[in-house]
Design a protein around this motif. Structure first.
Motif, PDB file in Angstrom:
ATOM      1  N   ALA A  29       0.829  -1.205   0.000  1.00  0.00           N
ATOM      2  CA  ALA A  29       0.000   0.000   0.000  1.00  0.00           C
ATOM      3  C   ALA A  29       0.867   1.259   0.000  1.00  0.00           C
ATOM      4  CB  ALA A  29      -0.938  -0.004   1.213  1.00  0.00           C
ATOM      5  N   PHE A  30       1.949   1.246   0.789  1.00  0.00           N
ATOM      6  CA  PHE A  30       2.864   2.392   0.772  1.00  0.00           C
ATOM      7  C   PHE A  30       3.449   2.580  -0.625  1.00  0.00           C
ATOM      8  CE2 PHE A  30       3.062   2.407   5.446  1.00  0.00           C
ATOM      9  CZ  PHE A  30       3.152   3.762   5.687  1.00  0.00           C
ATOM     10  N   GLU A  31       3.735   1.480  -1.282  1.00  0.00           N
ATOM     11  CA  GLU A  31       4.305   1.560  -2.629  1.00  0.00           C
ATOM     12  C   GLU A  31       3.258   2.021  -3.637  1.00  0.00           C
ATOM     13  OE1 GLU A  31       6.385  -1.376  -5.943  1.00  0.00           O
ATOM     14  OE2 GLU A  31       6.081  -2.113  -3.902  1.00  0.00           O
ATOM     15  N   ARG A  32       2.113   1.363  -3.628  1.00  0.00           N
ATOM     16  CA  ARG A  32       1.081   1.610  -4.636  1.00  0.00           C
ATOM     17  C   ARG A  32       0.391   2.954  -4.455  1.00  0.00           C
ATOM     18  NH1 ARG A  32      -0.404  -0.142  -9.601  1.00  0.00           N
ATOM     19  NH2 ARG A  32      -2.648  -0.276  -9.789  1.00  0.00           N
ATOM     20  N   PHE A  33      -0.068   3.215  -3.232  1.00  0.00           N
ATOM     21  CA  PHE A  33      -0.864   4.416  -2.990  1.00  0.00           C
ATOM     22  C   PHE A  33      -0.035   5.581  -2.469  1.00  0.00           C
ATOM     23  CE2 PHE A  33      -3.737   0.738  -2.241  1.00  0.00           C
ATOM     24  CZ  PHE A  33      -4.464   0.865  -3.412  1.00  0.00           C
ATOM     25  N   GLY A  34       1.072   5.276  -1.805  1.00  0.00           N
ATOM     26  CA  GLY A  34       1.926   6.330  -1.279  1.00  0.00           C
ATOM     27  C   GLY A  34       3.022   6.761  -2.239  1.00  0.00           C
ATOM     28  N   GLY A  35       3.208   5.983  -3.303  1.00  0.00           N
ATOM     29  CA  GLY A  35       4.229   6.321  -4.290  1.00  0.00           C
ATOM     30  C   GLY A  35       5.652   6.126  -3.792  1.00  0.00           C
ATOM     31  N   LEU A  36       5.840   5.303  -2.759  1.00  0.00           N
ATOM     32  CA  LEU A  36       7.173   5.081  -2.201  1.00  0.00           C
ATOM     33  C   LEU A  36       7.757   3.789  -2.760  1.00  0.00           C
ATOM     34  CD1 LEU A  36       6.422   6.002   1.515  1.00  0.00           C
ATOM     35  CD2 LEU A  36       7.438   7.452  -0.243  1.00  0.00           C
ATOM     36  N   ALA A  37       8.647   3.946  -3.726  1.00  0.00           N
ATOM     37  CA  ALA A  37       9.290   2.779  -4.331  1.00  0.00           C
ATOM     38  C   ALA A  37      10.223   2.130  -3.312  1.00  0.00           C
ATOM     39  CB  ALA A  37      10.062   3.190  -5.575  1.00  0.00           C
ATOM     40  N   PRO A  38      10.216   0.799  -3.243  1.00  0.00           N
ATOM     41  CA  PRO A  38      11.079   0.122  -2.264  1.00  0.00           C
ATOM     42  C   PRO A  38      12.531   0.062  -2.725  1.00  0.00           C
ATOM     43  CG  PRO A  38       9.867  -1.496  -3.528  1.00  0.00           C
ATOM     44  CD  PRO A  38       9.382  -0.144  -3.983  1.00  0.00           C
ATOM     45  N   CYS A  39      13.435   0.210  -1.778  1.00  0.00           N
ATOM     46  CA  CYS A  39      14.856   0.031  -2.075  1.00  0.00           C
ATOM     47  C   CYS A  39      15.208  -1.446  -1.901  1.00  0.00           C
ATOM     48  CB  CYS A  39      15.706   0.904  -1.150  1.00  0.00           C
ATOM     49  SG  CYS A  39      15.692   0.375   0.578  1.00  0.00           S
ATOM     50  N   THR A  40      16.443  -1.784  -2.114  1.00  0.00           N
ATOM     51  CA  THR A  40      16.890  -3.172  -2.002  1.00  0.00           C
ATOM     52  C   THR A  40      16.629  -3.744  -0.616  1.00  0.00           C
ATOM     53  OG1 THR A  40      18.598  -2.748  -3.648  1.00  0.00           O
ATOM     54  CG2 THR A  40      18.892  -4.678  -2.259  1.00  0.00           C
ATOM     55  N   LEU A  41      16.952  -2.995   0.430  1.00  0.00           N
ATOM     56  CA  LEU A  41      16.739  -3.497   1.792  1.00  0.00           C
ATOM     57  C   LEU A  41      15.255  -3.567   2.159  1.00  0.00           C
ATOM     58  CD1 LEU A  41      19.712  -1.883   3.746  1.00  0.00           C
ATOM     59  CD2 LEU A  41      19.437  -4.259   3.020  1.00  0.00           C
ATOM     60  N   CYS A  42      14.445  -2.684   1.587  1.00  0.00           N
ATOM     61  CA  CYS A  42      12.992  -2.775   1.803  1.00  0.00           C
ATOM     62  C   CYS A  42      12.472  -4.098   1.254  1.00  0.00           C
ATOM     63  CB  CYS A  42      12.272  -1.628   1.095  1.00  0.00           C
ATOM     64  SG  CYS A  42      12.595   0.009   1.758  1.00  0.00           S
ATOM     65  N   LEU A  43      12.959  -4.468   0.072  1.00  0.00           N
ATOM     66  CA  LEU A  43      12.532  -5.734  -0.530  1.00  0.00           C
ATOM     67  C   LEU A  43      13.017  -6.925   0.288  1.00  0.00           C
ATOM     68  CD1 LEU A  43      13.087  -4.845  -4.286  1.00  0.00           C
ATOM     69  CD2 LEU A  43      10.913  -4.977  -3.049  1.00  0.00           C
ATOM     70  N   ARG A  44      14.208  -6.819   0.875  1.00  0.00           N
ATOM     71  CA  ARG A  44      14.714  -7.903   1.743  1.00  0.00           C
ATOM     72  C   ARG A  44      13.817  -8.066   2.964  1.00  0.00           C
ATOM     73  NH1 ARG A  44      16.690  -9.298  -1.962  1.00  0.00           N
ATOM     74  NH2 ARG A  44      18.818  -9.180  -2.656  1.00  0.00           N
ATOM     75  N   GLN A  45      13.332  -6.948   3.499  1.00  0.00           N
ATOM     76  CA  GLN A  45      12.443  -7.022   4.656  1.00  0.00           C
ATOM     77  C   GLN A  45      11.120  -7.676   4.282  1.00  0.00           C
ATOM     78  OE1 GLN A  45      12.732  -3.334   7.331  1.00  0.00           O
ATOM     79  NE2 GLN A  45      13.737  -2.721   5.426  1.00  0.00           N
ATOM     80  N   ARG A  46      10.655  -7.439   3.070  1.00  0.00           N
ATOM     81  CA  ARG A  46       9.431  -8.100   2.611  1.00  0.00           C
ATOM     82  C   ARG A  46       9.647  -9.602   2.478  1.00  0.00           C
ATOM     83  NH1 ARG A  46       6.950  -4.283  -2.181  1.00  0.00           N
ATOM     84  NH2 ARG A  46       7.003  -2.339  -1.011  1.00  0.00           N
ATOM     85  N   GLU A  47      10.822  -9.991   2.024  1.00  0.00           N
ATOM     86  CA  GLU A  47      11.112 -11.417   1.859  1.00  0.00           C
ATOM     87  C   GLU A  47      10.942 -12.166   3.177  1.00  0.00           C
ATOM     88  OE1 GLU A  47      15.025 -11.618   0.178  1.00  0.00           O
ATOM     89  OE2 GLU A  47      14.343 -10.901  -1.772  1.00  0.00           O
ATOM     90  N   VAL A  48      11.292 -11.528   4.274  1.00  0.00           N
ATOM     91  CA  VAL A  48      11.134 -12.157   5.590  1.00  0.00           C
ATOM     92  C   VAL A  48       9.668 -12.508   5.832  1.00  0.00           C
ATOM     93  CG1 VAL A  48      11.274 -11.746   8.080  1.00  0.00           C
ATOM     94  CG2 VAL A  48      13.176 -11.091   6.594  1.00  0.00           C
ATOM     95  N   TYR A  49       8.763 -11.608   5.488  1.00  0.00           N
ATOM     96  CA  TYR A  49       7.344 -11.869   5.710  1.00  0.00           C
ATOM     97  C   TYR A  49       6.801 -12.932   4.750  1.00  0.00           C
ATOM     98  CZ  TYR A  49       7.503  -8.165   9.057  1.00  0.00           C
ATOM     99  OH  TYR A  49       7.823  -7.412  10.153  1.00  0.00           O
ATOM    100  N   TRP A  50       7.337 -12.990   3.541  1.00  0.00           N
ATOM    101  CA  TRP A  50       6.967 -14.083   2.633  1.00  0.00           C
ATOM    102  C   TRP A  50       7.403 -15.426   3.223  1.00  0.00           C
ATOM    103  CZ3 TRP A  50       3.423 -13.774  -0.882  1.00  0.00           C
ATOM    104  CH2 TRP A  50       3.181 -12.579  -1.544  1.00  0.00           C
ATOM    105  N   VAL A  51       8.618 -15.481   3.740  1.00  0.00           N
ATOM    106  CA  VAL A  51       9.114 -16.722   4.351  1.00  0.00           C
ATOM    107  C   VAL A  51       8.299 -17.058   5.600  1.00  0.00           C
ATOM    108  CG1 VAL A  51      11.093 -17.805   5.506  1.00  0.00           C
ATOM    109  CG2 VAL A  51      11.438 -16.509   3.395  1.00  0.00           C
ATOM    110  N   ALA A  52       8.030 -16.068   6.429  1.00  0.00           N
ATOM    111  CA  ALA A  52       7.235 -16.309   7.641  1.00  0.00           C
ATOM    112  C   ALA A  52       5.848 -16.834   7.278  1.00  0.00           C
ATOM    113  CB  ALA A  52       7.124 -15.031   8.465  1.00  0.00           C
ATOM    114  N   GLY A  53       5.246 -16.272   6.254  1.00  0.00           N
ATOM    115  CA  GLY A  53       3.940 -16.753   5.814  1.00  0.00           C
ATOM    116  C   GLY A  53       3.999 -18.201   5.352  1.00  0.00           C
ATOM    117  N   ALA A  54       5.044 -18.536   4.609  1.00  0.00           N
ATOM    118  CA  ALA A  54       5.205 -19.917   4.137  1.00  0.00           C
ATOM    119  C   ALA A  54       5.441 -20.873   5.304  1.00  0.00           C
ATOM    120  CB  ALA A  54       6.358 -19.993   3.132  1.00  0.00           C
ATOM    121  N   VAL A  55       6.275 -20.461   6.254  1.00  0.00           N
ATOM    122  CA  VAL A  55       6.546 -21.302   7.434  1.00  0.00           C
ATOM    123  C   VAL A  55       5.264 -21.484   8.249  1.00  0.00           C
ATOM    124  CG1 VAL A  55       7.772 -21.361   9.662  1.00  0.00           C
ATOM    125  CG2 VAL A  55       9.006 -20.785   7.558  1.00  0.00           C
TER     126      VAL A  55
END
Length: 172
Positions: A29-55
Motif C-alpha cells: 500500500a505504501f508503494e502503490r498508494f503512497g508512491g514510495l518505491a522500495p529500495c533493495t533493503l525494503c525488498l529484503r524485509q518483505r522477503e522475511v514476511y513471505w518466508v514467515a507466511g510460508a513457514v
C-alpha cells in the motif's frame, strides 16, 4: 493481560500468517498508494514476511495433518527464527538510514543502484530518474522510518513466537 494473549499464542501459526500478510499488504500500500518505491533493503524485509507466511502455512498443515504438539512447537520456533532475521534486516536498514554504518554500495544515495526496463524507457523520454536509496528514509513517523517501525514489529512477532513455543513446550 495473560487472558488477552493466550488465544493468540494458542493459534500462533495462524496469527503469524495473518500478521505476515498484513505487513506485506501495508508495504504494498505504501508503494502503490503512497508512491514510495522500495529500495533493495525494503525488498529484503518483505522477503522475511513471505518466508514467515510460508513457514506459518506449512506449520498449520503439519499441525492439522500430523496432530502433534511437537509440530506446533517446531512451527513456533521456526517463526521465531524467521522474525528474528526480520529484526536483524530492519535494524541494519534503519542503521544505514541513520548513517550508523554503510548500507549496500549498490543502494546508496551516492548512486550505483540498478535500473528497471521501465526506468530506461522513462530515461530515454528525458525523465530524470533517481532510484530509491537504502541510506535515506523515504517516510518517517514519530521519529522512526518504516525500517525502524518494521524492526519493532518484527521484534514483537519474534517475541510472541518464542512465547508460543515456550507455551507449547510447557504443555508437554
Amino acid at each position: 493481560m495473560a487472558d488477552l494473549i493466550r488465544p493468540i499464542l494458542d493459534r500462533w501459526p495462524l496469527c503469524a500468517l495473518g500478521a505476515s500478510a498484513a505487513m506485506l499488504a501495508i508495504a504494498h500500500a505504501f508503494e502503490r498508494f503512497g508512491g514510495l518505491a522500495p529500495c533493495t533493503l525494503c525488498l529484503r524485509q518483505r522477503e522475511v514476511y513471505w518466508v514467515a507466511g510460508a513457514v506459518a502455512l506449512a506449520g498449520l498443515v503439519l499441525i492439522r495433518l500430523l496432530k502433534g504438539r511437537s509440530w506446533r512447537m517446531l512451527a513456533d520456533a521456526a517463526l521465531a527464527l524467521v522474525f528474528a532475521a526480520g529484526v536483524a534486516t530492519a535494524v541494519y536498514h534503519a542503521g544505514a538510514e541513520w548513517k550508523f554504518w554503510p548500507g549496500p554500495s549498490t543502494c546508496s544515495s551516492a548512486g550505483g543502484g540498478g535500473v528497471s526496463a521501465a526506468a530506461v524507457s522513462d530515461l530515454m523520454a528525458g525523465a530524470k530518474i533517481k532510484p530509491p536509496a537504502c541510506d535515506k528514509a523515504a517516510w518517517v513517523f514519530l521519529g522512526l522510518s518504516m525500517a525502524g517501525w518494521n524492526a519493532l514489529i518484527a521484534l514483537g512477532l519474534a517475541g510472541l513466537s518464542v512465547l508460543a513455543a515456550l507455551r507449547e513446550r510447557s504443555k508437554r
